[in-house]
Design an enzyme around this catalytic site. Structure first.
Site, mmCIF file in Angstrom:
data_model
loop_
_atom_site.group_PDB
_atom_site.id
_atom_site.type_symbol
_atom_site.label_atom_id
_atom_site.label_comp_id
_atom_site.label_asym_id
_atom_site.label_seq_id
_atom_site.Cartn_x
_atom_site.Cartn_y
_atom_site.Cartn_z
ATOM 1 N N LEU A 26 -11.658 0.354 32.040
ATOM 2 C CA LEU A 26 -11.286 -0.090 30.693
ATOM 3 C C LEU A 26 -9.983 -0.881 30.692
ATOM 4 O O LEU A 26 -9.044 -0.577 31.432
ATOM 5 C CB LEU A 26 -11.160 1.121 29.772
ATOM 6 C CG LEU A 26 -12.418 1.993 29.663
ATOM 7 C CD1 LEU A 26 -12.174 3.149 28.693
ATOM 8 C CD2 LEU A 26 -13.632 1.180 29.219
ATOM 9 N N HIS A 30 -11.643 -3.762 25.990
ATOM 10 C CA HIS A 30 -12.447 -2.599 25.602
ATOM 11 C C HIS A 30 -11.744 -1.807 24.492
ATOM 12 O O HIS A 30 -12.379 -1.340 23.546
ATOM 13 C CB HIS A 30 -12.639 -1.655 26.790
ATOM 14 C CG HIS A 30 -13.416 -2.215 27.943
ATOM 15 N ND1 HIS A 30 -12.848 -2.458 29.170
ATOM 16 C CD2 HIS A 30 -14.709 -2.566 28.062
ATOM 17 C CE1 HIS A 30 -13.763 -2.920 30.003
ATOM 18 N NE2 HIS A 30 -14.906 -3.006 29.356
ATOM 19 N N GLY A 139 -18.465 -7.009 22.641
ATOM 20 C CA GLY A 139 -17.495 -8.094 22.724
ATOM 21 C C GLY A 139 -18.177 -9.452 22.834
ATOM 22 O O GLY A 139 -19.134 -9.620 23.592
ATOM 23 N N ASP A 142 -19.043 -11.520 26.218
ATOM 24 C CA ASP A 142 -20.372 -11.643 26.832
ATOM 25 C C ASP A 142 -21.315 -12.183 25.765
ATOM 26 O O ASP A 142 -22.123 -11.444 25.191
ATOM 27 C CB ASP A 142 -20.809 -10.284 27.375
ATOM 28 C CG ASP A 142 -19.864 -9.792 28.455
ATOM 29 O OD1 ASP A 142 -19.943 -10.309 29.574
ATOM 30 O OD2 ASP A 142 -19.003 -8.939 28.159
ATOM 31 N N SER A 177 -11.019 -8.936 31.754
ATOM 32 C CA SER A 177 -12.289 -8.517 32.347
ATOM 33 C C SER A 177 -12.018 -7.488 33.423
ATOM 34 O O SER A 177 -10.993 -7.570 34.123
ATOM 35 C CB SER A 177 -12.990 -9.731 32.970
ATOM 36 O OG SER A 177 -14.010 -9.297 33.850
HETATM 37 P P1 AMP Z 1 -18.274 -4.132 30.234
HETATM 38 O O1 AMP Z 1 -17.577 -2.852 30.551
HETATM 39 O O2 AMP Z 1 -17.770 -5.301 31.010
HETATM 40 O O3 AMP Z 1 -19.767 -3.987 30.246
HETATM 41 O O4 AMP Z 1 -17.895 -4.464 28.740
HETATM 42 C C1 AMP Z 1 -18.108 -3.530 27.713
HETATM 43 C C2 AMP Z 1 -17.925 -4.211 26.387
HETATM 44 O O5 AMP Z 1 -16.594 -4.724 26.312
HETATM 45 C C3 AMP Z 1 -18.871 -5.395 26.190
HETATM 46 O O6 AMP Z 1 -19.321 -5.406 24.851
HETATM 47 C C4 AMP Z 1 -17.980 -6.570 26.496
HETATM 48 O O7 AMP Z 1 -18.399 -7.752 25.855
HETATM 49 C C5 AMP Z 1 -16.657 -6.087 25.942
HETATM 50 N N1 AMP Z 1 -15.535 -6.831 26.523
HETATM 51 C C6 AMP Z 1 -15.321 -7.127 27.834
HETATM 52 N N2 AMP Z 1 -14.211 -7.888 27.983
HETATM 53 C C7 AMP Z 1 -13.721 -8.088 26.739
HETATM 54 C C8 AMP Z 1 -12.588 -8.787 26.220
HETATM 55 N N3 AMP Z 1 -11.755 -9.450 27.016
HETATM 56 N N4 AMP Z 1 -12.392 -8.780 24.881
HETATM 57 C C9 AMP Z 1 -13.238 -8.106 24.060
HETATM 58 N N5 AMP Z 1 -14.311 -7.418 24.483
HETATM 59 C C10 AMP Z 1 -14.563 -7.401 25.800
#
Ligand code: AMP
Length: 271
Positions: A26, A30, A139, A142, A177
């Site tokens: 995270l 997140h 988010g 993506d 990210s």
């Molecule tokens: P992930 O853990 O990469 O699967 O991401 C989980 C959620 O966090 C997804 O809905 C992503 O789009 C969102 N997310 C990832 N990076 C960001 C960011 N920089 N800003 C906002 N939301 C994000």
């Protein structure tokens, strides 16, 4: 804060439940979704699951960061009510059913990462079934994933409200990210150029300049600083196909490699 690792432990909601699905590791991005979830629901659940079915055979499933203790601390600090962190065995039977979302998966991530969105749509449908959220927060980072999940919910009539939240960036403009930990200091500096290129393309579209020309120029300048660009394109968010006309529902999307690290980002034409 409770932590559940089995499906049977997860209680049915008794108040409005907001879910933030994640793969862990995270970061502030997140956490911005968690804060939004707190506004949207009376109870906030975060799922942490590195979903194997959304990784291709040559992707980073095994080396994806998994700092679970730290993630749990961050969730606790944000006032999350419970975390659902199941094992792969808990989530998947040997020959599992899967969900496929057509059209919006045809190009870009769907084309370059065959099966990726089947994995995403399936795990999101499963998480909705297990956790029964009233609202789920994703988010815009993506962007194609957002289109897939919106279509999944519409087409399968899943009674879950969706909230899509803006991308959180570092001061340099680099989108936060979990994969940024793979970048060297030098690569991190260079990565700031992605957002600059996206902004230039967006401006060209808004000012009715030749978008094609600007896109080609930006691909060249990204490649000149070391990127292997997979796509930089103006797309229509409803189909996730290229467009040369749709500003209202348009976006500029990017994917590329810097060294061994694959980065994606996007900017909406009209925010
Ligand atoms: P992930 O853990 O990469 O699967 O991401 C989980 C959620 O966090 C997804 O809905 C992503 O789009 C969102 N997310 C990832 N990076 C960001 C960011 N920089 N800003 C906002 N939301 C994000």
């Amino acid at each position: 804060m409770k932590v559940f690792t089995t499906i049977a432990e997860v209680p049915l909601p008794t108040v409005r439940r907001a879910l933030v699905p994640t793969m862990g590791a995270l970061h502030e991005g997140h956490l911005s979704l968690v804060r939004r979830a707190k506004e949207l629901g009376q109870e906030v659940a975060v799922s942490i699951f590195v979903n194997p079915t959304q990784f291709g055979p040559n992707e980073d499933y095994l080396r994806y960061p998994r700092p679970l203790e730290r993630d749990l601390e961050l969730c606790e600090r944000e006032g999350v009510d419970f975390v659902f962190a199941p094992s792969v065995e808990e989530m998947y039977s040997p020959s599992p059913a899967k969900v496929q979302v057509p059209l919006v998966t045809e190009e870009f991530e769907g084309k370059l990462r065959p099966g990726h969105f089947d994995g995403v749509a399936t795990v999101v449908a499963k998480l909705f079934g297990i956790l029964r959220p009233d609202v789920a927060v994703f988010g815009l980072k993506d962007l194609q994933q957002c289109a897939v999940i919106q279509k999944l919910v519409n087409d399968l009539n899943l009674r879950v409200e969706l909230a899509f939240e803006p991308t959180l960036r570092e001061d340099s403009g680099l989108a936060r990210s979990s994969r940024n930990v793979y970048l060297s200091d030098e690569e991190r500096k260079v990565s700031a150029q992605i957002y600059q290129s996206l902004r230039k393309c967006r401006l060209a579209v808004l000012e009715d300049r030749d978008a094609e020309e600007t896109i080609q120029e930006e691909i060249s300048s990204l490649e000149a600083v070391g990127f292997k660009v997979q796509y930089l394109e103006w797309i229509d968010r409803s189909t996730f196909h290229s467009t040369r006309t749709n500003k209202e529902n348009g976006a500029i999307v990017f994917a590329g490699y810097l060294g061994n690290t694959r980065l994606i980002d996007n900017i909406l034409i009209t925010a």
